[in-house]
Design an enzyme around this catalytic site. Structure first.
Site, PDB file in Angstrom:
ATOM      1  N   HIS A 175      75.521 -41.979  61.018  1.00 15.75           N
ATOM      2  CA  HIS A 175      74.346 -41.261  61.075  1.00 15.75           C
ATOM      3  C   HIS A 175      73.233 -41.853  61.817  1.00 15.75           C
ATOM      4  O   HIS A 175      73.088 -42.737  61.998  1.00 15.75           O
ATOM      5  CB  HIS A 175      73.982 -41.165  59.314  1.00 15.75           C
ATOM      6  CG  HIS A 175      74.725 -40.191  58.690  1.00 15.75           C
ATOM      7  ND1 HIS A 175      75.838 -40.385  58.207  1.00 15.75           N
ATOM      8  CD2 HIS A 175      74.415 -38.832  58.571  1.00 15.75           C
ATOM      9  CE1 HIS A 175      76.503 -39.435  57.741  1.00 15.75           C
ATOM     10  NE2 HIS A 175      75.401 -38.132  57.540  1.00 15.75           N
ATOM     11  N   LYS A 228      68.459 -42.759  58.150  1.00 13.14           N
ATOM     12  CA  LYS A 228      69.102 -42.689  57.178  1.00 13.14           C
ATOM     13  C   LYS A 228      68.742 -43.870  56.159  1.00 13.14           C
ATOM     14  O   LYS A 228      69.079 -44.954  56.367  1.00 13.14           O
ATOM     15  CB  LYS A 228      70.532 -42.384  57.083  1.00 13.14           C
ATOM     16  CG  LYS A 228      71.323 -41.856  55.943  1.00 13.14           C
ATOM     17  CD  LYS A 228      72.324 -41.178  55.955  1.00 13.14           C
ATOM     18  CE  LYS A 228      73.135 -40.732  54.967  1.00 13.14           C
ATOM     19  NZ  LYS A 228      72.285 -39.843  54.163  1.00 13.14           N
TER      20      LYS A 228
HETATM   21  N1  LIG Z   1      73.641 -32.069  51.490  1.00 11.49           N
HETATM   22  C1  LIG Z   1      73.522 -32.027  52.861  1.00 11.49           C
HETATM   23  O1  LIG Z   1      73.974 -31.032  53.239  1.00 11.49           O
HETATM   24  C2  LIG Z   1      72.289 -32.877  53.343  1.00 11.49           C
HETATM   25  C3  LIG Z   1      71.798 -33.664  52.674  1.00 11.49           C
HETATM   26  N2  LIG Z   1      70.881 -34.580  53.528  1.00 11.49           N
HETATM   27  C4  LIG Z   1      70.054 -35.548  52.424  1.00 11.49           C
HETATM   28  O2  LIG Z   1      68.710 -34.778  52.064  1.00 11.49           O
HETATM   29  C5  LIG Z   1      67.627 -35.839  52.069  1.00 11.49           C
HETATM   30  C6  LIG Z   1      66.609 -35.828  52.949  1.00 11.49           C
HETATM   31  O3  LIG Z   1      67.154 -35.554  54.248  1.00 11.49           O
HETATM   32  P1  LIG Z   1      66.131 -35.246  55.562  1.00 11.49           P
HETATM   33  O4  LIG Z   1      65.305 -34.009  55.342  1.00 11.49           O
HETATM   34  O5  LIG Z   1      66.765 -35.640  56.678  1.00 11.49           O
HETATM   35  O6  LIG Z   1      64.893 -36.416  55.135  1.00 11.49           O
HETATM   36  P2  LIG Z   1      63.383 -36.461  55.726  1.00 11.49           P
HETATM   37  O7  LIG Z   1      63.000 -37.901  55.455  1.00 11.49           O
HETATM   38  O8  LIG Z   1      63.191 -35.816  57.138  1.00 11.49           O
HETATM   39  O9  LIG Z   1      62.690 -35.759  54.740  1.00 11.49           O
HETATM   40  C7  LIG Z   1      62.415 -35.924  53.321  1.00 11.49           C
HETATM   41  C8  LIG Z   1      61.146 -35.509  53.171  1.00 11.49           C
HETATM   42  O10 LIG Z   1      60.863 -35.396  51.552  1.00 11.49           O
HETATM   43  C9  LIG Z   1      59.399 -36.260  51.629  1.00 11.49           C
HETATM   44  N3  LIG Z   1      59.271 -36.657  50.016  1.00 11.49           N
HETATM   45  C10 LIG Z   1      59.478 -37.938  49.735  1.00 11.49           C
HETATM   46  N4  LIG Z   1      59.451 -38.330  48.571  1.00 11.49           N
HETATM   47  C11 LIG Z   1      58.930 -36.841  47.976  1.00 11.49           C
HETATM   48  C12 LIG Z   1      58.748 -36.563  46.585  1.00 11.49           C
HETATM   49  N5  LIG Z   1      58.638 -37.275  45.661  1.00 11.49           N
HETATM   50  N6  LIG Z   1      58.575 -35.275  46.516  1.00 11.49           N
HETATM   51  C13 LIG Z   1      58.608 -34.322  47.549  1.00 11.49           C
HETATM   52  N7  LIG Z   1      58.835 -34.857  48.783  1.00 11.49           N
HETATM   53  C14 LIG Z   1      59.075 -35.964  48.762  1.00 11.49           C
HETATM   54  C15 LIG Z   1      59.327 -36.863  52.540  1.00 11.49           C
HETATM   55  O11 LIG Z   1      57.868 -37.269  52.931  1.00 11.49           O
HETATM   56  P3  LIG Z   1      57.539 -38.497  53.492  1.00 11.49           P
HETATM   57  O12 LIG Z   1      57.986 -38.597  55.092  1.00 11.49           O
HETATM   58  O13 LIG Z   1      56.040 -38.506  53.547  1.00 11.49           O
HETATM   59  O14 LIG Z   1      58.265 -39.945  52.694  1.00 11.49           O
HETATM   60  C16 LIG Z   1      59.755 -36.065  53.570  1.00 11.49           C
HETATM   61  O15 LIG Z   1      59.143 -35.200  54.266  1.00 11.49           O
HETATM   62  C17 LIG Z   1      68.375 -37.312  52.287  1.00 11.49           C
HETATM   63  O16 LIG Z   1      68.954 -37.627  50.966  1.00 11.49           O
HETATM   64  C18 LIG Z   1      69.884 -36.762  52.916  1.00 11.49           C
HETATM   65  O17 LIG Z   1      70.777 -37.644  52.851  1.00 11.49           O
HETATM   66  C19 LIG Z   1      70.528 -34.308  54.472  1.00 11.49           C
HETATM   67  C20 LIG Z   1      71.238 -33.449  55.416  1.00 11.49           C
HETATM   68  C21 LIG Z   1      72.438 -32.436  55.085  1.00 11.49           C
HETATM   69  O1  LIG Z   2      70.829 -38.131  55.943  1.00  9.10           O
HETATM   70  C1  LIG Z   2      71.491 -37.221  56.267  1.00  9.10           C
HETATM   71  O2  LIG Z   2      71.037 -36.827  57.709  1.00  9.10           O
HETATM   72  C2  LIG Z   2      72.599 -36.465  55.913  1.00  9.10           C
HETATM   73  N1  LIG Z   2      72.909 -36.788  54.521  1.00  9.10           N
HETATM   74  C3  LIG Z   2      74.246 -36.169  53.997  1.00  9.10           C
HETATM   75  C4  LIG Z   2      75.036 -37.442  53.599  1.00  9.10           C
HETATM   76  O3  LIG Z   2      74.377 -38.442  53.119  1.00  9.10           O
HETATM   77  O4  LIG Z   2      76.345 -37.177  53.655  1.00  9.10           O
HETATM   78  C5  LIG Z   2      74.718 -35.219  54.654  1.00  9.10           C
HETATM   79  C6  LIG Z   2      74.702 -35.332  56.078  1.00  9.10           C
HETATM   80  O5  LIG Z   2      75.475 -36.231  56.557  1.00  9.10           O
HETATM   81  C7  LIG Z   2      73.455 -35.890  56.785  1.00  9.10           C
END
Ligand SMILES: NC(=O)C1=CN([C@@H]2O[C@H](COP(=O)(O)OP(=O)(O)OC[C@H]3O[C@@H](n4cnc5c(N)ncnc54)[C@H](OP(=O)(O)O)[C@@H]3O)[C@@H](O)[C@H]2O)C=CC1
Ligand SMILES: O=C(O)C1=N[C@H](C(=O)O)C[C@H](O)C1
Length: 251
Positions: free
Chosen positions: A136, A140
């Site tokens: 990744h 992450k």
């Molecule tokens: N299930 C799936 O298919 C996937 C899961 N994921 C997971 O999703 C999560 C987010 O990924 P991603 O979008 O790439 O991460 P990012 O860091 O790009 O986005 C997370 C956002 O959440 C904000 N945030 C942090 N704390 C809070 C809070 N308490 N309340 C509201 N917002 C908050 C952050 O703000 P700030 O930057 O200011 O801290 C940021 O804007 C990760 O755990 C990732 O592993 C990702 C892709 C696919």
């Molecule tokens: O953090 C990410 O970007 C992603 N998180 C998820 C995971 O932890 O498996 C899903 C995806 O692989 C992207």
């Protein structure tokens, strides 16, 4: 459908695009700066909140959305190990609704079914040993990925000679490697690589003295995750309880 977004980072923004393209309305966007707005009429008007934030805050966000009477789709990883039993109980006994998946892409749902089938076959072929590597982007925070943990659980459920997964090596963005793939015969090593802006690659290897069998899912971008999350929200709006990808795709 009215959707609230909790977390407006890489995934929140991608989900917004897909939701609008499917005719949905975004009624509230909750991020760090305006977190208190979760207690608002706009947030409460949502049919479903879609939560993609971070391991440390995901559980709290789900609890706050429940308090506001809003169903949740969460894709945040790295928190279900600690809080999974509690959220399942809340859904079963207290009428809450949460759709959670470590990976919302259709491709990973298919890959996961193949992974389980392959693991079952391997009960007959003890000469093959299994390991997993996920790669990744450098931003992450959790390792191994949530998807890797779900895939590892799929192997443990189906391959009798493995009883637990263990963290293998972790290759940091600067190339530093920590950890080891040395492990007991009943352990499945899961290694993690953090490199550049990779959206997510998961590889499962079965090695014998004679050959290798390797299956890989390689996400080209975040569109598949985002579409899956919106499809899950559409499903969640009209279903109750603790929901997952098996409910959505009927695997
Ligand atoms: N299930 C799936 O298919 C996937 C899961 N994921 C997971 O999703 C999560 C987010 O990924 P991603 O979008 O790439 O991460 P990012 O860091 O790009 O986005 C997370 C956002 O959440 C904000 N945030 C942090 N704390 C809070 C809070 N308490 N309340 C509201 N917002 C908050 C952050 O703000 P700030 O930057 O200011 O801290 C940021 O804007 C990760 O755990 C990732 O592993 C990702 C892709 C696919
Ligand atoms: O953090 C990410 O970007 C992603 N998180 C998820 C995971 O932890 O498996 C899903 C995806 O692989 C992207």
């Amino acid at each position: 459908m009215k959707i609230a977004l909790i977390g407006y980072g890489k995934m929140g923004k991608e989900i917004e695009k897909v939701a609008l393209s499917r005719g949905h309305e975004i009624v509230s966007i909750i991020d760090v700066d305006n977190h208190q707005d979760i207690d608002s009429d706009a947030f409460r008007s949502a049919d479903v909140a879609i939560e993609f934030t971070a391991p440390a805050v995901a559980y709290g966000n789900c609890m706050e959305a429940f308090k506001q009477g809003v169903k949740v789709v969460s894709g945040s990883t790295g928190w279900m190990g600690e809080h999974g039993d509690e959220v399942r109980r809340l859904c079963k006994e207290e009428g809450k609704t949460l759709f959670w998946s470590s990976n919302f892409s259709l491709g990973v749902a298919i890959f996961s079914a193949v992974n389980k089938y392959l693991a079952k076959i391997m009960n007959r072929f003890p000469n093959y040993d299994v390991s997993m590597v996920e790669t990744h982007h450098i931003h992450k925070v959790d390792a191994p990925s949530g998807t890797a943990i779900t895939l590892a659980e799929g192997i443990l459920e189906n391959l009798d000679r493995k009883s637990k997964w263990v963290m293998g090596t972790l290759t940091a963005p600067d190339g530093t490697v920590s950890g080891t793939t040395e492990c007991a015969p009943d352990e499945l090593p899961v290694s993690a690589i953090r490199r550049d802006e990779v959206p997510g690659i998961h590889t499962i290897r079965y090695e014998s003295e004679a050959d290798s069998i390797i299956i890989t899912h390689d996400a080209k971008n975040r569109k598949g995750f985002a579409l899956g999350a919106v499809l899950a929200a559409e499903y969640t709006a009209v279903h109750e309880g603790f929901l997952g990808m098996n409910d959505l795709f009927q695997f």
